[in-house]
Motif scaffolding. Structure first.
Motif, short mmCIF file in Angstrom:
data_model
loop_
_atom_site.label_atom_id
_atom_site.label_comp_id
_atom_site.label_asym_id
_atom_site.label_seq_id
_atom_site.Cartn_x
_atom_site.Cartn_y
_atom_site.Cartn_z
N ALA A 145 27.02 35.61 32.42
CA ALA A 145 26.95 35.50 33.06
C ALA A 145 25.82 34.50 34.27
CB ALA A 145 27.72 36.16 34.50
N THR A 171 25.82 31.63 36.29
CA THR A 171 26.03 30.77 37.39
C THR A 171 27.14 32.12 37.48
OG1 THR A 171 28.01 30.20 36.08
CG2 THR A 171 26.03 29.00 36.00
N PRO A 172 27.23 31.85 39.24
CA PRO A 172 28.37 32.41 40.03
C PRO A 172 29.33 32.80 39.62
CG PRO A 172 26.69 31.47 41.83
CD PRO A 172 26.27 30.87 39.95
N LEU A 173 29.95 31.56 39.06
CA LEU A 173 31.88 31.82 38.76
C LEU A 173 32.05 32.54 37.68
CD1 LEU A 173 34.07 30.25 39.16
CD2 LEU A 173 33.77 28.52 37.57
N LEU A 224 29.96 35.06 36.91
CA LEU A 224 29.83 36.11 37.21
C LEU A 224 31.12 36.53 37.83
CD1 LEU A 224 27.71 38.67 37.22
CD2 LEU A 224 27.51 37.91 39.83
N LEU A 225 31.67 35.66 38.83
CA LEU A 225 33.15 35.97 39.07
C LEU A 225 33.87 36.35 38.06
CD1 LEU A 225 34.34 36.38 42.25
CD2 LEU A 225 34.79 34.13 42.20
N GLU A 226 34.48 35.95 37.10
CA GLU A 226 35.01 35.86 36.15
C GLU A 226 34.53 36.95 35.58
OE1 GLU A 226 35.30 32.12 34.80
OE2 GLU A 226 36.42 31.16 36.00
#
Lengths: 361, 270
Positions: free
Chosen positions: B122, B124-126, B128-130
């Motif tokens: 992960a 990128t922020p997206l 990591l969020l996923e």
């Protein structure tokens, strides 16, 4: 023989296609970055940065680099009104852009020596730039130094962990939150580093006020730290993980969690004054619009908490997901929906009425 | 969540569960990939066994009298030879490509493993969020994230390369050590585990010969371009493949020598 060869090539082709389709070495993809000055909004959205006129939402210019950059960090402004933004592409470049210049003279400086993505917005103090990179280093530049590229690099401070959020300062020290659970405290005079482990990933920028530093973590904690000695003043358990940074205003701390709980906390002792269940995860930080506290949710809802009220009101729901922290310029609020089919950028007034929306041509 | 996402999510959670057990050890994510590969190898054992069985049937056919007779009889008529070969395949219930089928079935596993490595890292922020949303209740997200992607000299989320003192445009990441090891172990595995044949002009022998060249090159290229976590998987699975065949006594060591494959087949025939 022909059949055998064909089968072999089909088999190998299938592997190639399969793995390539699964991503290969893809450029980063995430939600956009946003910043604004008095004249324009700057939206960092993948391969392009869009400058959009604040008065009517018309495009002023678009910037794309030749090195395959992708932009997602919030741009920062230098003292002379230029933009600083790093690439989350495999070029790992940090750019300074002159918004007033013509397209061919837009880039006024580039730094290419970082080793990972730029996802954090740099902090600019006078001529000094503090730029955290995902390679775990804090790059410090003095923009008044002559020369290009690394010639403006004043120091590189090894911090560790992926640095995704903008640092904050109390004037003497710099506070950099890292995904590896650590809060790095950098002495601005000596660059000596002190590190505190807070037990969970720190994705958002801390807030600082009156000798205390506030931040939330993936360990579902809301923490206040005394800047004088780095000790923990208080910790409040949240109901879920916290991504975005908090906002401090008038003795109260405002922040939301990934389950959509929005908290108002007394900064003095960490007492939760009120909490509110929003319609979706809160990833962006809350902002102050005049005297109102405004926050957004993943579901595209925009909430406003008016002074003296305890329950936020829902202003507007935009198409797309709101992960990017909104930006306020006077009474105008800018939001950047992610995966929206109708607009990349929407301007609203304080009451949530849409003023204009921007979609690139 | 789509069925594919669900499938990958099972991989992600298994990988992270192994990682959580090792998280105090330096290079835990690399070790987790290696252990996960061993686990996958055990789970896919029936597929490998079936592949081996098909390969054995093909090998026995190469030494069959009728098979050798038609090779000789129709040596100058390739069309007729192909027809006769197909007839024999049909009569004996052999599918010449059935040894490829288990490999094709394993492709989704390779793709899912690749995605699980990428999703776990992960970057990128997206992403990591996923990731935080796909982690099961039995894992402590707060303690687990972020994963330490360092393993030996590598960042498992990036293509591997040892920096060179000079720039080569087609080697942007430096000297591709891991890619060379991947290519080498793939070559060794295909060479050592391909049954020898007495007739190198035979279709399956030609196909195996091409596979010996193209597959190492292809996987080497993947290792050079893709995150090095995938290369760690390739190397582990290749070495495990060799060990597995060796334990079953099906390694053809002579195949490594020039002309060794033919000698091995001839000696087997006599």
């Amino acid at each position: 023989m022909k059949l055998a060869r064909l089968t072999l090539f089909l088999f190998l082709g299938l592997i190639t296609l399969g793995l390539s389709a699964c991503g290969g070495a893809p450029p980063a993809a995430t939600w956009p970055g946003l910043a604004a000055d008095q004249e324009a909004a700057y939206l960092a959205n993948g391969a392009a940065i869009y400058a959009v006129r604040l008065s009517d939402g018309k495009a002023l210019w678009t910037f794309s680099s030749r090195s395959g950059s992708t932009f997602y960090a919030n741009p920062a402004f230098t003292q002379d009104g230029q933009l600083l933004i790093g690439s989350a592409g495999n070029d790992y470049a940090l750019f300074r852009l002159d918004p007033k210049a013509s397209d061919d003279l837009r880039v006024t400086w580039t730094f290419n020596e970082a080793r990972d993505y730029w996802l954090a917005s740099p902090l600019v103090i006078s001529n000094l730039v503090y730029a955290p990179n995902a390679d775990g280093k804090l790059y410090i530049f003095d923009l008044s130094l002559p020369g290009d590229g690394a010639e403006k690099l004043l120091a590189t401070v090894e911090l560790g962990g992926k640095l995704w959020s903008q640092p904050v300062t109390d004037g003497e020290r710099l506070y950099v939150a890292a995904l590896n659970h650590q809060l790095h405290i950098v002495d601005l005079a000596t660059y000596a580093v002190k590190t505190i482990d807070l037990g969970g990933a720190l994705a958002g920028s801390p807030a600082i006020a009156d000798g205390l530093l506030y931040l939330g973590s993936f360990a579902s904690d809301i923490i206040a730290i005394r800047v004088a000695d780095g000790s923990v003043a208080w910790t409040v358990p949240a109901k879920s993980r916290i991504w975005g940074g908090p906002l401090v205003n008038d003795g109260k701390l405002y922040l939301g969690d990934l389950d959509g709980n929005f908290y108002v906390i007394d900064v003095a002792d960490g007492t939760v004054l009120t909490s509110f269940q929003a319609n979706g995860a809160i990833i962006a930080s809350p902002i102050l619009v005049q005297n109102d506290i405004l926050f957004v949710t993943e579901q595209g809802a925009i909430y406003s908490l008016r002074p003296g009220e305890t329950t936020p009101v829902s202003l507007e729901k935009v198409d797309g997901r709101l992960y990017t922290t909104p930006v306020a310029v006077g009474d105008t609020v800018l939001v950047a929906p992610f995966r929206s089919e109708s607009a990349l950028l929407v301007a609203l007034d304080r009451d949530g009425r849409v003023l204009w929306s921007f979609t690139p041509q | 969540m789509s069925p594919w996402d669900l499938f990958v999510s099972v991989f992600v959670n298994t990988l992270l569960w192994i990682y959580s057990l090792l998280s105090d050890i330096p290079g835990a994510f690399g070790l987790a990939i290696i252990l996960f590969t061993i686990l996958i190898r055990i789970v896919t054992w029936p597929l490998n066994a079936s592949q081996l069985k098909s390969a054995k049937a093909m090998q026995e056919l190469q030494n069959d009298k009728e098979w050798l007779a038609i090779q000789k009889k129709y040596a100058k008529d390739r069309e007729k030879l192909a027809q006769e070969q197909l007839r024999i395949y049909k009569e004996r219930g052999i599918n010449p490509f059935s040894s490829c089928l288990p490999m094709l079935i394993q492709l989704p596993i390779i793709f899912a493993l690749y995605q699980s490595i990428m999703r776990s890292l992960a970057d990128t922020p997206l992403a990591l969020l996923e990731l935080t949303r796909s982690i099961g209740f039995f894992l402590d997200v707060g303690a687990l994230i972020p994963l330490d992607s360092r393993f030996l000299w590598m960042d498992l989320g990036r293509p591997e390369g040892i920096p060179l003192p000079f720039h080569i445009s087609w080697l942007p990441n430096g000297f591709p050590t891991l890619a060379i090891i991947v290519a080498l172990t793939t070559y060794l595995q295909t060479k050592l585990t391909t049954p020898p044949t007495a007739n190198p002009s035979d279709q399956s022998a030609m196909m195996a010969g091409m596979m010996n060249i193209y597959l190492p090159l292809l996987l080497g290229w993947f290792a050079m371009t893709f995150p090095s976590g995938l290369a760690v998987y390739f190397i582990t699975t290749n070495l495990l493949g060799i060990i597995q065949y060796a334990m079953m006594g099906r390694i053809h060591w002579r195949a490594l020598l020039p002309g060794g494959a033919r000698k091995a087949a001839t000696s087997k025939k006599h």
